[in-house]
Design an enzyme around this catalytic site. Structure first.
Site, PDB file in Angstrom:
ATOM      1  CD  GLU A 151     -13.696   5.310  -0.055  1.00 20.67           C
ATOM      2  OE1 GLU A 151     -14.640   4.620  -0.451  1.00 20.67           O
ATOM      3  OE2 GLU A 151     -12.511   4.913  -0.018  1.00 20.67           O
ATOM      4  CD  GLU A 157       1.908   8.098   4.960  1.00 21.31           C
ATOM      5  OE1 GLU A 157       2.332   9.247   4.745  1.00 21.31           O
ATOM      6  OE2 GLU A 157       0.963   7.575   4.347  1.00 21.31           O
ATOM      7  CG  ASP A 198      -1.921  16.086  -2.813  1.00 24.38           C
ATOM      8  OD1 ASP A 198      -2.680  16.691  -3.600  1.00 24.38           O
ATOM      9  OD2 ASP A 198      -1.353  16.628  -1.856  1.00 24.38           O
ATOM     10  CD  GLU A 254      -2.896   1.313   2.222  1.00 29.89           C
ATOM     11  OE1 GLU A 254      -3.720   2.246   2.180  1.00 29.89           O
ATOM     12  OE2 GLU A 254      -2.841   0.483   3.153  1.00 29.89           O
ATOM     13  CE  LYS A 268      -3.358  26.517  -6.389  1.00 31.08           C
ATOM     14  NZ  LYS A 268      -2.586  27.485  -5.557  1.00 31.08           N
ATOM     15  CB  THR A 299      -9.031   6.184   3.455  1.00 32.33           C
ATOM     16  OG1 THR A 299      -9.546   7.137   2.510  1.00 32.33           O
ATOM     17  CG2 THR A 299      -8.479   4.980   2.703  1.00 32.33           C
ATOM     18  CG  ASP A 345     -12.516  12.443  -3.102  1.00 28.98           C
ATOM     19  OD1 ASP A 345     -11.472  12.869  -3.642  1.00 28.98           O
ATOM     20  OD2 ASP A 345     -12.865  12.780  -1.954  1.00 28.98           O
TER      21      ASP A 345
END
Length: 239
Positions: free
Chosen positions: A220, A93, A143, A68, A147, A217, A179
């Site tokens: 989410e 992470e 992320d 992940e 822009k 998450t 999303d």
């Protein structure tokens, strides 16, 4: 979305920035978070350093191997590990507060099949994993960098898709979610350039043994609360 590599970034740009981790770097840790990191992380950590690792040496189980990328607070990671106790899950992470959150879940739920890399997944993929290592790769709500001048900072780029394909076993799968509709289209465009990965039509999550909300998450849930639905993509390595 029809995407060409030159639409995303040039070869020169790739060499100068793809190994960077963009976003906030410093986080304030509570005393409890520091305690989890000091007491538990050594037991679950894979050191973030150059050199190909042997996943078999990191786990006491020998089932399918998952990666992940950017697990955030670890909600998805912990739910996946609990649902698939014979599977091996490596979570990567860069933020210590997220790692502390996952360690708390590991302790509370008695999870033994998770290992953690504290560092950039881009670097880890390039320097720590051999070809055809993983059965599954999960990327949840990366992320979107909306822009235009920041598009090169997006995790999903054609070169990243090539890297993911390299470390996947034949028949292995990549599962993605976001999303942000435009980013979903962007990701589909990047993966569409690959000749090694095939799109698999899917509705929502992919584990029959879990309800949809079990693998959500916090990002989410925030999106759903704001009226944004989550889109999912699934790709399988041909072979």
């Amino acid at each position: 979305m029809i995407l060409k590599k030159e639409d995303v970034e040039s070869t020169e740009e790739k060499s100068t920035h793809r190994l960077k981790a963009f976003g906030r770097k410093m986080v304030k840790l509570s005393a409890t978070q520091k305690a989890f990191l000091e007491e538990l992380l050594p037991d679950f950590q894979i050191p973030f350093k150059p050199g190909i690792i042997d996943p078999a040496a990191c786990f006491s189980v020998s089932g399918p191997l998952h990666l992940e990328i950017g697990f955030g607070g670890g909600e998805y990671t912990a739910a996946l590990a609990a649902a698939c106790p014979r599977h091996r899950i490596i979570g990567c992470e860069i933020f210590l507060n997220g790692i502390a959150s996952l360690l708390k879940k590991i302790e509370a739920e008695g999870l033994e099949n998770i290992r953690i890399i504290h560092g950039s997944a881009i670097i880890a993929l390039e320097e720590m994993f051999a070809n055809e290592t993983f059965d599954f790769i999960h990327i949840n709500h990366p992320d979107p960098w909306p822009k235009k001048r920041h598009l090169r900072r997006r995790l999903i780029q054609p070169e990243m898709v090539e890297t993911l394909s390299r470390v996947l076993k034949p028949g292995g799968e990549v599962w993605l979610s976001t999303d942000v509709a435009e980013y979903l289209e962007w990701m589909a465009g990047c993966f569409g350039l690959s000749k090694e990965l095939e799109f698999i039509k899917t509705d929502g999550r992919f584990l029959d043994s879990l309800q949809e909300d079990k693998l959500s998450t916090r990002y989410e849930r925030r999106g759903l609360a704001a009226g944004r639905g989550t889109g999912h993509l699934r790709y399988r390595k041909i072979g």
